[in-house]
Design an enzyme around this catalytic site. Structure first.
Site, PDB file in Angstrom:
ATOM      1  N   ASP A 199       0.881  -1.171   0.000  1.00  0.00           N
ATOM      2  CA  ASP A 199       0.000   0.000   0.000  1.00  0.00           C
ATOM      3  C   ASP A 199       0.917   1.220   0.000  1.00  0.00           C
ATOM      4  O   ASP A 199       1.515   1.559   1.025  1.00  0.00           O
ATOM      5  CB  ASP A 199      -0.876  -0.040   1.260  1.00  0.00           C
ATOM      6  CG  ASP A 199      -1.786   1.180   1.370  1.00  0.00           C
ATOM      7  OD1 ASP A 199      -1.550   2.164   0.633  1.00  0.00           O
ATOM      8  OD2 ASP A 199      -2.721   1.147   2.189  1.00  0.00           O
ATOM      9  N   THR A 225      -3.604   5.601  -3.103  1.00  0.00           N
ATOM     10  CA  THR A 225      -4.520   6.714  -3.345  1.00  0.00           C
ATOM     11  C   THR A 225      -3.845   7.613  -4.374  1.00  0.00           C
ATOM     12  O   THR A 225      -2.646   7.504  -4.632  1.00  0.00           O
ATOM     13  CB  THR A 225      -4.788   7.517  -2.058  1.00  0.00           C
ATOM     14  OG1 THR A 225      -3.542   7.827  -1.443  1.00  0.00           O
ATOM     15  CG2 THR A 225      -5.658   6.737  -1.099  1.00  0.00           C
TER      16      THR A 225
END
Ligand code: DSN
Length: 414
Positions: A199, A225
């Site tokens: 991540d 993101t």
């Protein structure tokens, strides 16, 4: 004039947007996960692409009229492939936690064992915390940082992995300031046949800007993101090996989500285009220079920093080294126009609502063009604010200084 229609049609909403725009212009943003998008990214978000439903993927949609939307999704995908050297990309995830939920759904069954970094050691809620869907649906075991060094102890990770034999190992963080040894994680996972999931939400821009190592070529699956160091619209993407393409796509849609937000896909494509430019390498390098300078200044003033410094864009400052807690600091700094986020320190004796630390980051102020000299000034003003936290007159003076500094570094409008 900007926002003409909004102003004429809905003064209440317009007034709130205007106030927030003014706040952003006049204050300093040190929240490590925030940034200022370029006007081109902002414009792409406000396009008619928001009017479309596009369940499915390019060439395979469930609604008609998507032959143009296919072009924007394909363009975004191609740009990510170049940026991160990715085999397969899904640009539809709405944000970080939904992206991680889709990754788990693609590779795991409920109840499967997963190894991730503890939240109070810098991990993320979606890496297995008990209050989060991840900790409720899957059987997470957790690793942490070494209590002395504040750095992830890879021997401990290996020991837990060999003992617990998780089906997946998660590497990544939301409050950890040291570079991750991706290859070491991969080697440990290979020993037990576990999937590797990175991540990179916080550091994607630093990887795209060639300042940190890239896990995408070696890991099975990577999420990020798009709105943090990558400086795009709020959203996320998933990258994986081609052999996992089908299961990742099916987990995002129809597994997790309905229609993708096509206007956001367009804005993501713009941001990826910006990150492919040579200037983005300079931007990423300056983010790290600024963070290192800021950390050094705090250390000079006697503050403790978890792990003793930073390799990336963020740092966790332990305020107990000054007899303070995170909330007091957040309040004092908000009074002078500086936003930060509270943060636990590893094995924090204080509760999450008022932990011992704050997390600071430099992506947003670097976008404004601030450099090492400004970092030194900001830290000195922050220290003064804490030393005078009950003196409203002094705090008001400091706020004026911040405002003047912000006026010299306007949020870029091109
Ligand atoms: N809220 C984000 C952050 O601040 O790191 C992560 O979800």
């Amino acid at each position: 004039m900007k926002y003409d229609h909004l102003k004429n049609q809905d003064e209440q909403v317009f007034a709130i947007v205007e106030r927030e725009e003014q706040r952003q212009n006049e204050e300093i943003e040190l929240i490590a996960s925030e940034n200022y998008v370029t006007p081109a990214v902002l414009e792409a978000m406000a396009t008619v692409l928001t009017n479309k439903y596009s369940e499915g993927y390019p060439g395979h949609r469930y609604y008609g009229g998507n032959y143009i939307i296919d072009d924007i999704e394909n363009l975004a995908i191609e740009r990510v492939k170049k940026l991160f050297d990715a085999e397969h990309v899904n640009v539809q995830p709405l944000s970080g936690s939904p992206a991680n939920a889709a990754v788990y759904m693609a590779f795991l069954n409920p109840g499967d064992k997963v190894l991730g970094l503890k939240l109070d050691h810098g991990g993320h809620l979606s890496h297995g915390h008990s209050v989060n869907f991840s900790g409720r649906l899957y059987n997470f075991v957790q690793y942490g940082v070494n209590p002395e060094t504040g750095i992830i102890d890879m021997d401990e990770v290996r020991e837990i992995a060999l003992r617990e034999k998780p089906k997946m190992i998660v590497a990544g963080f939301s409050a950890y300031s040291r570079e991750i040894d991706w290859q070491k994680f991969k080697d440990i996972a290979d020993e037990i046949g576990a999937y590797t999931f990175a991540d990179i939400a916080h550091i994607a821009g630093l990887i795209a800007g060639k300042q940190l190592k890239n896990p995408v070529p070696i890991f099975d699956v990577v999420s990020t993101t798009t709105h943090k160091t990558l400086r795009g619209p709020r959203g996320a993407i998933i990258m994986c090996k081609e052999k996992y393409a089908k299961q990742v796509n099916s987990a995002v849609f129809p597994g997790m989500q309905g229609g993708p937000h096509d206007h956001i896909t367009a804005a993501k494509a713009v941001a990826f285009g910006e990150a492919l430019k040579p200037e983005f390498i300079e931007y990423a390098a300056q983010i790290i220079k600024n963070a290192k300078t800021m950390a050094a200044e705090f250390l000079n003033l006697g503050y403790r920093i978890v792990s003793g410094g930073t390799d990336n864009h963020l740092m966790v400052v332990d305020l107990s080294s000054k007899g303070l807690a995170g909330k007091e600091a957040e309040i004092a700094w908000e009074k002078i126009g500086i936003s930060v986020s509270r943060s636990t320190i590893p094995n924090d004796p204080n509760p999450p609502m008022n932990p011992s630390g704050v997390r600071l980051g430099t992506p947003a102020i670097t976008t404004r063009g601030m450099k090492e000299a400004e970092m030194k000034l900001i830290v000195s003003l922050m220290d003064k604010a804490l030393m005078n936290k009950d003196d409203e007159i002094k705090l008001a003076e400091l706020k004026e200084e911040i405002k003047k500094m912000c006026a010299q570094f306007p949020i870029p409008t091109k």
